[in-house]
Scaffold this motif. Structure first.
Motif, PDB file in Angstrom:
ATOM      1  N   GLU A   1      42.593  38.177  25.248  1.00  0.00           N
ATOM      2  CA  GLU A   1      43.561  38.319  26.391  1.00  0.00           C
ATOM      3  C   GLU A   1      43.272  37.451  27.661  1.00  0.00           C
ATOM      4  OE1 GLU A   1      46.549  38.630  27.410  1.00  0.00           O
ATOM      5  OE2 GLU A   1      47.233  40.537  27.799  1.00  0.00           O
ATOM      6  N   ASP A   2      44.357  37.443  28.364  1.00  0.00           N
ATOM      7  CA  ASP A   2      44.108  36.817  29.924  1.00  0.00           C
ATOM      8  C   ASP A   2      42.793  37.455  30.715  1.00  0.00           C
ATOM      9  OD1 ASP A   2      46.368  35.568  29.044  1.00  0.00           O
ATOM     10  OD2 ASP A   2      47.005  35.401  30.907  1.00  0.00           O
ATOM     11  N   ASN A   3      42.034  36.804  31.340  1.00  0.00           N
ATOM     12  CA  ASN A   3      41.125  37.426  32.094  1.00  0.00           C
ATOM     13  C   ASN A   3      41.893  37.876  33.421  1.00  0.00           C
ATOM     14  OD1 ASN A   3      38.941  38.676  33.576  1.00  0.00           O
ATOM     15  ND2 ASN A   3      37.882  36.726  33.560  1.00  0.00           N
ATOM     16  N   PHE A   4      41.903  39.257  33.678  1.00  0.00           N
ATOM     17  CA  PHE A   4      42.429  39.466  35.101  1.00  0.00           C
ATOM     18  C   PHE A   4      41.505  39.800  36.281  1.00  0.00           C
ATOM     19  CE2 PHE A   4      45.527  41.282  31.924  1.00  0.00           C
ATOM     20  CZ  PHE A   4      46.573  40.142  31.888  1.00  0.00           C
ATOM     21  N   GLY A   5      40.269  39.516  35.837  1.00  0.00           N
ATOM     22  CA  GLY A   5      39.257  39.595  36.944  1.00  0.00           C
ATOM     23  C   GLY A   5      38.939  40.896  37.559  1.00  0.00           C
ATOM     24  N   SER A   6      39.308  40.823  38.912  1.00  0.00           N
ATOM     25  CA  SER A   6      38.808  42.130  39.747  1.00  0.00           C
ATOM     26  C   SER A   6      39.954  43.233  39.581  1.00  0.00           C
ATOM     27  CB  SER A   6      38.846  41.828  41.062  1.00  0.00           C
ATOM     28  OG  SER A   6      37.861  40.914  41.484  1.00  0.00           O
ATOM     29  N   TYR A   7      41.040  42.981  38.833  1.00  0.00           N
ATOM     30  CA  TYR A   7      42.240  43.717  38.593  1.00  0.00           C
ATOM     31  C   TYR A   7      42.245  44.465  37.228  1.00  0.00           C
ATOM     32  CZ  TYR A   7      43.929  41.702  42.936  1.00  0.00           C
ATOM     33  OH  TYR A   7      43.807  41.448  44.325  1.00  0.00           O
ATOM     34  N   GLU A   8      41.220  44.093  36.413  1.00  0.00           N
ATOM     35  CA  GLU A   8      40.924  44.993  35.157  1.00  0.00           C
ATOM     36  C   GLU A   8      40.660  46.470  35.516  1.00  0.00           C
ATOM     37  OE1 GLU A   8      39.004  42.927  32.269  1.00  0.00           O
ATOM     38  OE2 GLU A   8      40.208  41.025  32.314  1.00  0.00           O
ATOM     39  N   GLY A   9      41.197  47.170  34.764  1.00  0.00           N
ATOM     40  CA  GLY A   9      41.098  48.679  34.688  1.00  0.00           C
ATOM     41  C   GLY A   9      41.984  49.381  35.925  1.00  0.00           C
ATOM     42  N   ARG A  10      42.784  48.471  36.428  1.00  0.00           N
ATOM     43  CA  ARG A  10      43.411  49.143  37.825  1.00  0.00           C
ATOM     44  C   ARG A  10      44.834  49.583  37.101  1.00  0.00           C
ATOM     45  NH1 ARG A  10      41.034  48.655  42.577  1.00  0.00           N
ATOM     46  NH2 ARG A  10      39.049  47.477  42.317  1.00  0.00           N
ATOM     47  N   ASP A  11      45.700  50.355  38.004  1.00  0.00           N
ATOM     48  CA  ASP A  11      46.980  50.706  37.741  1.00  0.00           C
ATOM     49  C   ASP A  11      47.938  49.593  37.431  1.00  0.00           C
ATOM     50  OD1 ASP A  11      49.857  51.559  38.602  1.00  0.00           O
ATOM     51  OD2 ASP A  11      49.024  53.270  37.946  1.00  0.00           O
ATOM     52  N   GLU A  12      48.405  49.553  36.260  1.00  0.00           N
ATOM     53  CA  GLU A  12      49.328  48.401  35.686  1.00  0.00           C
ATOM     54  C   GLU A  12      50.626  48.326  36.815  1.00  0.00           C
ATOM     55  OE1 GLU A  12      50.891  46.886  31.575  1.00  0.00           O
ATOM     56  OE2 GLU A  12      51.648  48.661  32.230  1.00  0.00           O
ATOM     57  N   ILE A  13      51.321  49.146  36.947  1.00  0.00           N
ATOM     58  CA  ILE A  13      52.550  49.128  38.013  1.00  0.00           C
ATOM     59  C   ILE A  13      52.142  48.592  39.229  1.00  0.00           C
ATOM     60  CG2 ILE A  13      54.675  50.212  38.878  1.00  0.00           C
ATOM     61  CD1 ILE A  13      54.586  52.171  36.251  1.00  0.00           C
TER      62      ILE A  13
END
Length: 256
Positions: free
Chosen positions: A104-116
Motif C-alpha cells: 500500500e501507499d506509505n502514509f508516514g506519520s498518519y499511519e495507525g490514526r483515525d481514518e475519517i
C-alpha cells in the motif's frame, strides 16, 4: 446467497491462450484496521475473522479459473488473502511470490490514526471541506492528489513526529514507479510461462493510482475488500480486461 450464483462469473478467459496474460488485481480482505477505521499504509494489520471468511468466499468464486502464478505485497494482509483464496479455489499447491513493491501507499506519520479524522485533515489542507468535495473537484485523480498532499503535509510535520524523510509519506510518483515495476515484471514472468491468469493481491490506494494511468476515461471507484480488476498485459503495456473493482467473484462464492 448460495453457491449457485457462480454461473454469473465471467470465466470466459481461456487459461491456455498462448501469450495472453490477465492480471487479477485484487484488494486484500478486511483487516482489523478496516474494522477500526484506521489508516493502514505500510503498517501490518491482520485480517479479521470476518475478513478471512470473506476471502474464502472470494476464493470459492475463483473455482474453475486456473492461475499460472500468484503474487502479493509484503504485508500479512496481502499474503493471507492470496493464500486463503487460492486454497479455497482449489489451487493449494500454487506458490505465492512476494514483491514489496505491491504494498500500500506509505502514509508516514498518519499511519495507525483515525481514518475519517485524517482524511478530513488532508482535505482541509488542500482547501476542501470534505472528501466528497475533493472528489467533485478532482474527479478520477482524487487518490493521486490525496497521496501527494499526504507527502507534503508529512514533510511539514504538524504531528511533530521524528520519522526520517525516507519513512514519511510517499509521493504518487513513487507509488506508481514501484507498482509499474512490479506489475511489468509479473506480466513478463507470466509471458515467459506461456501466458495465462495471474492472481495479484495488493491494496486499495496503490491499485487505484495504478489503474487511473490506463486511460483518461478511467474513473476508478473506491475498492471493497476482495474486489478484482482484470488487466491484460502484452508488449509492455496494460489495458483493462473487465469491470473496475468487481465483486463478482466474492458474490459467486456464496455462503458456506
Amino acid at each position: 446467497m448460495t453457491n449457485g450464483a457462480s454461473s454469473a462469473v465471467s470465466n470466459n478467459l481461456d487459461p491456455d491462450s498462448t501469450g495472453r496474460v490477465t492480471l487479477f488485481l485484487t484488494r486484500h480482505g478486511r483487516t482489523t484496521a478496516n474494522s477500526m477505521r484506521l489508516m493502514q499504509g505500510w503498517s501490518d494489520f491482520p485480517l479479521t475473522k470476518e475478513g478471512r471468511e470473506g476471502v474464502r468466499r472470494f476464493g470459492r468464486g475463483l473455482r474453475g479459473i486456473h492461475f499460472v502464478s500468484a503474487w502479493c505485497g509484503n504485508l500479512t494482509r496481502h499474503y493471507d488473502t492470496a493464500r486463503e483464496a487460492l486454497d479455497a479455489s482449489g489451487q493449494k499447491d500454487l506458490r505465492i511470490q512476494v514483491d514489496p513493491d505491491l504494498r500500500e501507499d506509505n502514509f508516514g506519520s498518519y499511519e495507525g490514526r483515525d481514518e475519517i479524522e485524517t482524511l478530513t485533515t488532508v482535505c482541509n489542507y488542500m482547501g476542501y471541506e470534505s472528501r466528497d468535495q475533493l472528489r467533485e473537484a478532482k474527479g478520477r485523480m482524487i487518490s493521486a492528489y490525496m497521496q501527494d498532499a499526504f507527502h507534503r503535509l508529512d514533510l511539514e510535520n504538524p504531528l511533530g513526529t521524528d520519522l526520517a524523510p525516507e519513512d514519511r509519506a510517499e509521493t504518487t510518483e513513487q507509488v506508481l514507479t514501484r507498482m509499474k515495476r512490479a506489475l511489468t515484471g509479473i506480466g513478463e514472468d507470466a509471458l515467459a510461462r506461456g501466458g495465462g491468469n495471474v492472481l495479484v493481491v495488493s491494496s486499495g490506494m496503490s491499485l487505484q493510482q495504478f489503474l487511473i494511468t490506463l486511460g483518461d476515461d478511467i474513473d476508478v471507484p473506491d475498492m471493497a475488500n476482495t474486489s478484482v480488476t482484470k488487466v491484460a498485459y502484452a508488449n509492455g503495456r496494460f489495458s483493462l480486461a473487465g469491470p473496475l473493482a468487481s465483486m463478482e467473484y466474492f458474490q459467486a462464492g456464496g455462503e458456506e
